[in-house]
Scaffold this motif. Structure first.
Motif, PDB file in Angstrom:
ATOM      1  N   ASN A 113       3.303 -51.697 -14.698  1.00 17.66           N
ATOM      2  CA  ASN A 113       2.396 -52.539 -15.476  1.00 17.66           C
ATOM      3  C   ASN A 113       3.177 -53.779 -15.921  1.00 17.66           C
ATOM      4  OD1 ASN A 113       0.688 -52.172 -18.668  1.00 17.66           O
ATOM      5  ND2 ASN A 113       0.129 -53.420 -16.943  1.00 17.66           N
ATOM      6  N   ILE A 170      -1.604 -54.006 -12.742  1.00 15.27           N
ATOM      7  CA  ILE A 170      -0.949 -52.772 -12.318  1.00 15.27           C
ATOM      8  C   ILE A 170      -0.580 -52.929 -10.845  1.00 15.27           C
ATOM      9  CG2 ILE A 170      -1.239 -50.295 -11.889  1.00 15.27           C
ATOM     10  CD1 ILE A 170      -1.157 -50.892 -14.831  1.00 15.27           C
ATOM     11  N   PRO A 195       1.954 -44.543  -5.397  1.00 14.12           N
ATOM     12  CA  PRO A 195       1.156 -44.859  -6.580  1.00 14.12           C
ATOM     13  C   PRO A 195       0.431 -43.631  -7.148  1.00 14.12           C
ATOM     14  CG  PRO A 195       0.231 -45.909  -4.615  1.00 14.12           C
ATOM     15  CD  PRO A 195       1.496 -45.242  -4.210  1.00 14.12           C
ATOM     16  N   TYR A 253      -0.998 -41.726 -16.515  1.00 14.76           N
ATOM     17  CA  TYR A 253       0.343 -42.277 -16.367  1.00 14.76           C
ATOM     18  C   TYR A 253       0.883 -42.659 -17.740  1.00 14.76           C
ATOM     19  CZ  TYR A 253      -1.019 -42.703 -11.461  1.00 14.76           C
ATOM     20  OH  TYR A 253      -1.448 -42.449 -10.183  1.00 14.76           O
ATOM     21  N   GLN A 259       2.162 -51.407  -7.410  1.00 12.24           N
ATOM     22  CA  GLN A 259       3.001 -50.356  -6.859  1.00 12.24           C
ATOM     23  C   GLN A 259       4.439 -50.691  -7.230  1.00 12.24           C
ATOM     24  OE1 GLN A 259       2.267 -49.721  -2.729  1.00 12.24           O
ATOM     25  NE2 GLN A 259       3.935 -48.277  -2.483  1.00 12.24           N
ATOM     26  N   LEU A 319       3.434 -46.070 -11.241  1.00 10.01           N
ATOM     27  CA  LEU A 319       2.785 -47.380 -11.287  1.00 10.01           C
ATOM     28  C   LEU A 319       3.658 -48.310 -12.118  1.00 10.01           C
ATOM     29  CD1 LEU A 319      -0.914 -46.406 -12.139  1.00 10.01           C
ATOM     30  CD2 LEU A 319       0.003 -47.047  -9.900  1.00 10.01           C
TER      31      LEU A 319
END
Length: 114
Positions: free
Chosen positions: A83, A69, A77, A43, A71, A81
C-alpha cells in the motif's frame, strides 16, 4: 491493408493493457491498525518497504484513487500486498493473516496476532 493491421494490432494491445480495471478494496480499523479486505482475505501491516519494489497496480482502497494497492516484487498477491504511503514515498507491506512463510530478509515491524 496489411500495413494498417500491423500498426493497429500493437496499438490495440497497448490500449487494452493500460486500461485494466483496478479492484476496489476496503479497509477496516480496529483502533490499533488498519487492515485491507480483498474478497475473503484480510491483510495486516507487516513492514515498510521501498516503493521501487512495488510492481503492478492491483487496486485502490475505499474508492480513493490516491490510496494505491500493488503487488510486491514477485510475491503472490494472495499472500502479500503493498500500500503506497503518501507521506514518505515508501509503501506498507501487508501480509495476509494466514501466511506463515516469511520471505528471506523481511521482518515484521508490528506485533499483530489475529
Amino acid at each position: 491493408m496489411k500495413k494498417f493491421l500491423l500498426i493497429l494490432i500493437p496499438v490495440m494491445m497497448l490500449f487494452c493493457s493500460c486500461n485494466e480495471k483496478l479492484v476496489n478494496m476496503t479497509s477496516t480499523d480496529n483502533g490499533e491498525y488498519t487492515s485491507i479486505i480483498w474478497d475473503d482475505k484480510k491483510y495486516v501491516p507487516f513492514c515498510v518497504v521501498s516503493k521501487n519494489d512495488c510492481g503492478k497496480k492491483i487496486g485502490y482502497v475505499n474508492g480513493e484513487k490516491d490510496n494505491v494497492i500493488s503487488q510486491y516484487k514477485d510475491l503472490s498477491p494472495d499472500e502479500w500486498l503493498a500500500n503506497y504511503l503518501t507521506m514518505d514515498g515508501g509503501a506498507m507491506l501487508l501480509k495476509e493473516v494466514n501466511v506463515s512463510d516469511i520471505p528471506y530478509g523481511l521482518q515484521s515491524e508490528y506485533n499483530i496476532t489475529e
